[in-house]
Design an enzyme around this catalytic site. Structure first.
Site, PDB file in Angstrom:
ATOM      1  N   TYR A  62       0.845  -1.202   0.000  1.00 40.55           N
ATOM      2  CA  TYR A  62       0.000   0.000   0.000  1.00 40.55           C
ATOM      3  C   TYR A  62       0.869   1.235   0.000  1.00 40.55           C
ATOM      4  O   TYR A  62       1.711   1.396   0.883  1.00 40.55           O
ATOM      5  CB  TYR A  62      -0.931   0.005   1.225  1.00 40.55           C
ATOM      6  N   GLU A  64      -0.253   4.768  -0.746  1.00 41.61           N
ATOM      7  CA  GLU A  64      -0.978   6.019  -0.992  1.00 41.61           C
ATOM      8  C   GLU A  64      -0.050   7.207  -0.821  1.00 41.61           C
ATOM      9  O   GLU A  64       0.704   7.285   0.153  1.00 41.61           O
ATOM     10  CB  GLU A  64      -2.152   6.147  -0.017  1.00 41.61           C
ATOM     11  N   ASP A 208      -4.957  13.912 -25.484  1.00 47.65           N
ATOM     12  CA  ASP A 208      -5.157  12.527 -25.088  1.00 47.65           C
ATOM     13  C   ASP A 208      -4.433  11.667 -26.126  1.00 47.65           C
ATOM     14  O   ASP A 208      -4.948  11.417 -27.211  1.00 47.65           O
ATOM     15  CB  ASP A 208      -6.657  12.202 -25.047  1.00 47.65           C
ATOM     16  N   THR A 234      -2.395   6.080 -22.437  1.00 43.74           N
ATOM     17  CA  THR A 234      -2.429   4.734 -21.880  1.00 43.74           C
ATOM     18  C   THR A 234      -1.068   4.092 -22.125  1.00 43.74           C
ATOM     19  O   THR A 234      -0.348   4.454 -23.054  1.00 43.74           O
ATOM     20  CB  THR A 234      -3.514   3.855 -22.528  1.00 43.74           C
ATOM     21  N   LYS A 237      -1.368   0.402 -25.195  1.00 42.98           N
ATOM     22  CA  LYS A 237      -1.723   0.369 -26.617  1.00 42.98           C
ATOM     23  C   LYS A 237      -0.426   0.343 -27.431  1.00 42.98           C
ATOM     24  O   LYS A 237       0.328  -0.602 -27.298  1.00 42.98           O
ATOM     25  CB  LYS A 237      -2.671   1.525 -26.941  1.00 42.98           C
ATOM     26  N   ARG A 243      -1.356  -2.765 -18.750  1.00 47.53           N
ATOM     27  CA  ARG A 243      -2.618  -2.028 -18.790  1.00 47.53           C
ATOM     28  C   ARG A 243      -2.580  -0.900 -17.760  1.00 47.53           C
ATOM     29  O   ARG A 243      -2.317  -1.125 -16.586  1.00 47.53           O
ATOM     30  CB  ARG A 243      -3.764  -2.983 -18.463  1.00 47.53           C
TER      31      ARG A 243
HETATM   32  C1  LIG Z   1      -8.247   3.837 -24.900  1.00 48.30           C
HETATM   33  C2  LIG Z   1      -8.514   5.282 -24.748  1.00 48.30           C
HETATM   34  C3  LIG Z   1      -8.831   5.842 -23.499  1.00 48.30           C
HETATM   35  C4  LIG Z   1      -9.193   5.011 -22.289  1.00 48.30           C
HETATM   36  O1  LIG Z   1      -8.266   4.119 -21.837  1.00 48.30           O
HETATM   37  P1  LIG Z   1      -8.750   2.982 -20.811  1.00 48.30           P
HETATM   38  O2  LIG Z   1      -7.457   2.460 -20.290  1.00 48.30           O
HETATM   39  O3  LIG Z   1      -9.531   1.998 -21.616  1.00 48.30           O
HETATM   40  O4  LIG Z   1      -9.574   3.626 -19.763  1.00 48.30           O
HETATM   41  C5  LIG Z   1      -8.937   7.209 -23.405  1.00 48.30           C
HETATM   42  N1  LIG Z   1      -8.761   7.991 -24.474  1.00 48.30           N
HETATM   43  C6  LIG Z   1      -8.483   7.485 -25.706  1.00 48.30           C
HETATM   44  C7  LIG Z   1      -8.294   8.422 -26.849  1.00 48.30           C
HETATM   45  C8  LIG Z   1      -8.363   6.123 -25.878  1.00 48.30           C
HETATM   46  O5  LIG Z   1      -8.114   5.641 -27.086  1.00 48.30           O
END
Ligand SMILES: *Cc1c(COP(=O)(O)O)cnc(C)c1O
Length: 426
Positions: A62, A64, A208, A234, A237, A243
């Site tokens: 933990y 935090e 994003d 993320t 990807k 993840r």
């Molecule tokens: C995949 C994605 C997310 C969300 O990611 P998660 O890990 O599934 O919550 C946010 N923004 C964009 C543009 C994405 O492609």
């Protein structure tokens, strides 16, 4: 002492002994990933080293707070892991600040909004049905509920972003922030253009980069970092890590981003995942990752070209990144039918709306295909032609069992030559 022969549960190490049901599921999923073609644009095959870091005792801790500012004791060792993850993320993206705790991309975006905006603030984001993400203002998502989103889309003819149109909308609407980035947009995004629009109206620029983070890290897509106030992404990807997600930003936003992630939205961070993020960032810093990112794009361009030769229409005429949108209407099948037909033929992908799609979101006229995973498995442009041919054959013969079996056999043969996890058996 009694001599009880059955060990305490915590002493049994083997998953197949403790939980044969879950062990069987994991085993069958290994076989599925090793023997079928993965074309979901948001997926990848993370490395054994990343998975090893995730399966460690760091999950027990933990933590935090942040390194050297934790609420509980015993954090000196895991602090080093988070420190490594943060410094490698800063180095990888050339950023002043990094937060590596977000559990997922959606939570990272929530934290960014919470750090920079007040509920009810006006924000501009990309339309969900033209490539944006749920967290860019969808009415069913917290973003659309908490903030006043106005949306931009793509040009009807070019199917690409038109920065003049986005500028006019921004000048008219005067949002507090503009969100750039997408989940299904196959073209380069001009972050400098977004910055100049944001500057013109005094708005913040949030990028994003969930999908393209690995391409940015590998130099295969222009970086948003110098232009954006904050960049969320993320790690699972194109970046090919565990993840999860991370946020990099200008130093001035660092404290508010950190506060929004914890205690704003999350409790304890997942230290095993943070360690795995550190491993992934290290892998992405290696020169070979630049080669990987370039090959992902080369493969996507090749797949789009081969699909065009097979008679499909590629939205916007092609791709500059790792993904493409395939308009299925020339083949007379919907996205739903195509996804299901391909699934049973060993090709995994997702149906996706194309711009101005006449079909409902659960049916759609398109497929989204990405090359990040197949490139990790070692496939190149030659294999992309094979994949396009298999997709076309499967979709010309929807409902024909012998076609399905023939395609599946060829898929198994292809995956036998490009197995992502040869060391893992189901
Ligand atoms: C995949 C994605 C997310 C969300 O990611 P998660 O890990 O599934 O919550 C946010 N923004 C964009 C543009 C994405 O492609």
């Amino acid at each position: 002492m009694t001599s009880d022969s059955s060990p305490a549960p915590s002493r049994v190490r083997d998953l197949s002994t403790v939980d044969p049901e879950i062990a069987s599921i994991v085993g069958r999923e290994i076989v599925r990933q090793n023997t079928t073609i993965q074309l979901i644009a948001s997926e990848n095959f993370t490395s054994p080293a990343v998975m090893e870091a995730m399966g460690t005792v760091l999950t027990n801790k933990y933590s935090e707070g942040y390194p050297a500012k934790r609420y509980y004791g015993g954090n000196l060792i895991v602090d080093e892991a988070e420190e490594l993850a943060r410094s490698r993320a800063r180095e990888l993206f050339g950023a002043e600040h990094a937060n590596v705790q977000p559990h997922a991309g959606a939570v990272a975006n929530m934290a960014v909004y919470q750090a920079l905006l007040k509920p009810g603030d006006k924000v501009m984001g990309m339309r969900l049905d033209q490539g944006g993400h749920l967290t860019h203002g969808s009415p069913v998502n917290f973003s659309g509920i908490m903030y006043d989103f106005v949306s931009y889309g793509v040009d009807e003819t070019t199917e690409m972003l038109d920065y003049d149109v986005i500028r006019s909308l921004a000048v008219r609407e005067r949002p507090r922030a503009i969100v750039a980035g997408a989940t299904a947009y196959p073209r380069l995004i001009d972050f400098a253009a977004f910055r100049s629009i944001a500057d013109e109206i005094g708005a913040l620029l949030i990028v994003d980069a969930a999908h393209i983070a690995g391409l940015v890290a590998g130099g295969a897509h222009p970086t948003p970092v110098p232009h954006a106030d904050v960049v969320s992404f993320t790690t699972h990807k194109t970046l090919r890590g565990p993840r999860g997600a991370a946020i990099v930003s200008r130093a001035e936003h660092g404290a508010s981003i950190d506060k929004a992630v914890f205690p704003g939205l999350q409790g304890g961070p997942m230290m095993h995942v943070i360690a795995a993020k550190a491993v992934a960032f290290r892998e992405a810093l290696a020169p070979s990752f630049r080669d990987y990112a370039a090959r992902v794009v080369t493969n996507a361009v090749a797949l789009a070209a081969a699909l065009t030769d097979e008679g499909f229409r590629i939205v916007s005429g092609g791709t500059d990144n790792h993904l493409m949108l395939v308009d299925l209407r020339p083949f007379g099948v919907t996205g739903k039918v195509a996804q299901e037909a391909l699934d049973t033929a060993g090709i995994t992908c997702n149906k996706n709306q194309i711009p101005n799609d006449p079909e409902k979101p659960f049916v759609t006229s398109g497929l989204r295909l990405g090359t990040a995973a197949v490139t990790t498995a070692g496939m190149g442009v030659g294999e992309m032609s094979e994949v396009a041919r298999l997709i076309a054959r499967a979709l010309r013969g929807v409902g024909d069992e012998s076609v399905r079996r023939g395609v599946l056999a060829e898929v198994h043969e292809l995956c036998g030559r490009f197995t992502p996890y040869p060391e893992l058996v189901g």
